[in-house]
Scaffold this motif. Structure first.
Motif, short mmCIF file in Angstrom:
data_model
loop_
_atom_site.label_atom_id
_atom_site.label_comp_id
_atom_site.label_asym_id
_atom_site.label_seq_id
_atom_site.Cartn_x
_atom_site.Cartn_y
_atom_site.Cartn_z
N LEU A 258 0.82 -1.21 0.00
CA LEU A 258 0.00 0.00 0.00
C LEU A 258 0.85 1.26 0.00
O LEU A 258 0.59 2.21 -0.74
N TYR A 259 1.90 1.25 0.85
CA TYR A 259 2.69 2.48 0.96
C TYR A 259 3.36 2.82 -0.35
O TYR A 259 3.58 3.98 -0.68
N GLU A 260 3.66 1.78 -1.14
CA GLU A 260 4.25 2.02 -2.45
C GLU A 260 3.28 2.76 -3.35
O GLU A 260 3.67 3.64 -4.13
N GLN A 261 2.01 2.40 -3.24
CA GLN A 261 0.99 3.07 -4.05
C GLN A 261 0.90 4.55 -3.67
O GLN A 261 0.85 5.43 -4.53
N VAL A 262 0.90 4.77 -2.36
CA VAL A 262 0.81 6.16 -1.88
C VAL A 262 2.03 6.94 -2.36
O VAL A 262 1.93 8.07 -2.84
N MET A 263 3.17 6.32 -2.22
CA MET A 263 4.41 6.96 -2.61
C MET A 263 4.40 7.30 -4.09
O MET A 263 4.80 8.40 -4.50
N ALA A 264 3.92 6.35 -4.91
CA ALA A 264 3.91 6.55 -6.36
C ALA A 264 2.99 7.72 -6.72
O ALA A 264 3.31 8.55 -7.58
N GLU A 265 1.85 7.80 -6.04
CA GLU A 265 0.91 8.89 -6.31
C GLU A 265 1.54 10.25 -6.02
O GLU A 265 1.46 11.18 -6.84
N MET A 266 2.15 10.36 -4.85
CA MET A 266 2.75 11.64 -4.47
C MET A 266 3.91 11.98 -5.40
O MET A 266 4.10 13.13 -5.79
N ALA A 267 4.70 10.96 -5.75
CA ALA A 267 5.84 11.20 -6.64
C ALA A 267 5.34 11.71 -7.99
O ALA A 267 5.92 12.62 -8.58
N ALA A 268 4.23 11.13 -8.44
CA ALA A 268 3.68 11.55 -9.73
C ALA A 268 3.25 13.02 -9.67
O ALA A 268 3.43 13.78 -10.62
N LEU A 269 2.65 13.42 -8.53
CA LEU A 269 2.23 14.82 -8.37
C LEU A 269 3.43 15.76 -8.45
O LEU A 269 3.35 16.86 -8.99
N ILE A 270 4.56 15.31 -7.87
CA ILE A 270 5.77 16.14 -7.89
C ILE A 270 6.35 16.20 -9.31
O ILE A 270 6.68 17.26 -9.82
N GLU A 271 6.42 15.04 -9.93
CA GLU A 271 6.98 14.96 -11.29
C GLU A 271 6.18 15.86 -12.25
O GLU A 271 6.73 16.55 -13.09
N ALA A 272 4.87 15.82 -12.08
CA ALA A 272 4.00 16.58 -12.98
C ALA A 272 4.01 18.07 -12.68
O ALA A 272 3.44 18.87 -13.42
#
Lengths: 481, 481
Positions: free
Chosen positions: B12-26
């Motif tokens: 689960l934490y990987e999913q959360v991490m991926a979401e936040m990372a995507a927000l930063i990347e974008a």
């Protein structure tokens, strides 16, 4: 006797010892005879009491006399006279590919089983080594080393250890500097690096015959061919035969164990070492010298290494602390002469680095200064053990058996009557829980069919006594069959 | 981002991490923006507080966010966008003799000097390793081991250690037994034994390009020829090119580092591993697999080894504890498949045995169970360090520089503009107390003239910051000249 050969330039006690040994050998003093008291001999010869005490201790170590409490020293019962020495092997004129089979692996795996009588692998008993002291030093270093203990120690290896080795090299007639030395994983890696530095697959080198089977396996693994030069049981490699072989073959290197060869225990005289080095220097052929037993001399004087005669950097001297401190620490070294840079590069390519902490522990033990004291005690024990096993073989092996007279180290080469197959003896003995190293292991051509090498690295015990009796009985049955 | 690729089957934490990372990347969340508080995000997403904490820790490790005490998590200042990735090297069609010069020795000797900025030799800082714990274990064992500590531990090596390695093999998709394993002096001896078991002087093997210079030196020392197969910066060896090469050359073995190759940090996908193993099995060609970085994955899942697809005993898996526990302990191992007996015999011939006590210490540490905990922390640190060095390179190196995106391990491959000679940069940097590993070391043909490999094994510091700035300036001067 070792003593007599070195008495001229040795200590006073050696002279006294040689005299008394000669009296025993000549039969002037017989089994059970009492030797002169220490005080009396001291007065007679005009030497100190301490000198006589040391001489008598030496005679005890060699198994010639025994001390009886409150009574004095007596000539020991030698159960049987020692049999003659083994014969010099005939020269062979061809090079051959080296191939040694899995018998060696069985000899080594037997050494891991404490219930097996340990006449097989050549290894000193841990109880003869400063095991606890060394382990304590390692423990103290490990506790305080921090990052230095886990970090790589890249070639040429730990400076403190190379300094200690260089310091000791004076005893062998050398004057090595720390930068002349590369540390290795035991002497075997040292020999491996040397062979790779000077020979390639398909090349030919000259080796002693018989020679240690580990060397044969190493040579085989490199695809190198070997010319076997017969080794005299007392004086080592036959240099006349070698010289002839150098003329006939394109020999890329000579690999020899001048000090206490394995399995013969032969000691090449200094003049022969000098001749060997000069003979090879004329032809620009490197000598790979294995001195792993050099510190284990039974005589009074530490023999020189052939490298002490090297003027051209052609002698690559290899050794280790596996026979005198700790086989399992795997601390060895090489002084590769002019091949130093090549050896250092190969060392990096093969194992990157030697373990750091074990090198630190050995350096520390050498620095503390107890090593020479330890060696003196170890030499006495080993000489006594070799003498004891020799006597037992004399007593229990069949008539026609020959026994080497090693002048150092801790292995004993035994040549049995031609009816006895050493490989069969190995198998039958192992069935009875006794390990030996059969002769054919010690030759690329599987010669020495009737020989065995007995490890004398363990203190005499009922178990060893039983072992020799059983071996003798089994051999006797083969003679009769 | 590592996270997104494994989120589907990850935690689960990987999913959360991926979401936040995507927000930063974008660019949705920008530099200096505050992230949602842990409690708030936990409520929003319906996940536990612990899950969000772990996700934020992961983002910190990847250098994307920073925690400010008493305040929360903020998007970190990324000083410059990361440059593009290096290009895939062109295939070469010929085999060549391997020859790597003494630059490698200079890289290694620089690693012994603590005053030199350690971007050269690939080695983790001892402060990232459980140095004190391991040394304490070794000390305790040395104190209590007695004779067992100094005795030989003949091949295949310490049973307790082989048991621990076998136990861990389940994590890599294997089910090795203790008897499938032979212990060695680091992974380098393991690779050496494998090469000797399956190839001879003059034979040809296939290797990755670029590849670790230690491997090239080893191959050179054996007189083996190498066909260099281009390695994709993300996916590893190009299997189409390999397949073609297999048709054109008599290739005796393939040597590859499927998990986090050195220097690229590439991770070969599982399907490619399977294809590689099958491709070689059809031709009965052994694969020598070096998995020394396999435990150092930045993503969530420990990657499988190619050996997990091996049905024919043709994959020889090599690794060590040099990158995760203690380089200086020299504890490595090999699972040689059908070549086990040969490898065991060669091990005996080359180094007789591995040191006993260091094997005992590593086995004990693995048995105590703290190893996985240590690995988790180590991976986080290494991922953060690689990210930090990448950013600094982006900021300070000249325009046109490319940087790899390693997905594990701790080295960073940097491709500079064609005006920059890596060998010159190495020399000039070393004059200024900075060590790097220049690109030509990583190719038998001395390609990669404009590349350097930077070790990221040390925690970020002013010294490293100064090092990257200086390297960037020196490289910039070369572009301009």
């Amino acid at each position: 006797m070792q003593a007599s050969s070195s008495a001229a330039d040795g200590h006073l006690y050696e002279q006294v010892m040689a005299e008394m040994a000669a009296l025993i050998e000549a039969g002037t003093l017989r089994q059970g005879d009492r030797l002169p008291s220490v005080r009396r001999l001291s007065r007679q010869r005009g030497v100190s009491v301490a000198t006589v005490v040391q001489a008598y201790l030496g005679l005890e170590d060699r198994g010639l006399v025994e001390a009886r409490p409150q009574s004095g020293h007596y000539v020991r019962a030698r159960r049987a006279p020692l049999p003659p020495e083994p014969r010099l092997p005939r020269p062979t004129t061809t090079a051959c590919k080296v191939s040694v089979r899995s018998v060696a692996a069985r000899v080594y795996s037997a050494s891991r089983d404490p219930s097996i009588v340990p006449f097989g692998a050549a290894s000193p008993s841990p109880e003869l080594l400063p095991t606890d002291k060394l382990n304590r030093i390692l423990a103290a270093i490990a506790r305080s080393a921090g990052g230095a203990g886990v970090a790589y120690d890249p070639p040429p290896g730990l400076p403190a250890l190379r300094r200690q080795i260089a310091r000791r090299s004076v005893d062998w007639g050398c004057a090595l500097g720390p930068d002349d030395i590369v540390t290795t994983i035991g002497a075997m890696e040292a020999l491996h690096l040397c062979l790779k530095a000077v020979a390639r697959r398909g090349d030919t080198i000259a080796i002693e015959s018989p020679t240690y089977f580990g060397l044969l396996q190493l040579i085989e693994s490199l695809g190198i061919r070997a010319v076997e030069i017969p080794s005299h049981p007392r004086a080592g490699m036959d240099l006349d035969v070698l010289e002839e072989a150098l003329g006939r073959h394109a020999i890329k290197a000579v690999l020899a164990v001048p000090n206490f060869s394995n399995p013969l225990g032969a000691l090449m005289p200094d003049e022969a070492k000098e001749r060997l080095v000069a003979m090879l220097a004329r032809r620009e052929i490197p000598l790979i010298e294995d001195d792993i037993h050099g510190d284990l001399h039974f005589g009074d004087v530490r023999p020189r290494v052939a490298k002490s005669f090297d003027r051209h950097g052609l002698v690559m001297l290899c050794s280790s602390f596996s026979k005198t401190l700790a086989p399992g620490y795997r601390v060895g070294w090489v002084a590769p002469g002019r091949f130093r840079d090549t050896v250092e590069q190969l060392k990096f390519a093969q194992t990157v680095a030697s373990p750091t902490l074990t090198q630190m522990a050995v350096a520390e033990l050498l620095d503390e200064g107890g090593y020479d004291h330890h060696l003196r005690a170890l030499r006495r024990r080993l000489a006594a053990q070799v003498a004891r096993v020799s006597e037992a073989v004399a007593e229990h092996f069949p008539a026609g058996t020959r026994v080497a007279r090693p002048s150092g180290g801790f292995v004993l080469w035994v040549e049995m009557p031609t009816g006895v197959s050493a490989l069969d003896l190995h198998d039958r003995a192992l069935d009875r829980g006794i390990s030996v190293a059969p002769g054919p292991l010690f030759s690329a051509k599987h010669r020495f069919l009737h020989c065995v090498r007995l490890n004398c690295g363990f203190p005499w015990s009922d178990l060893l006594d039983h072992g020799v009796r059983t071996l003798g009985r089994l051999a006797g049955e083969m003679v009769g069959s």
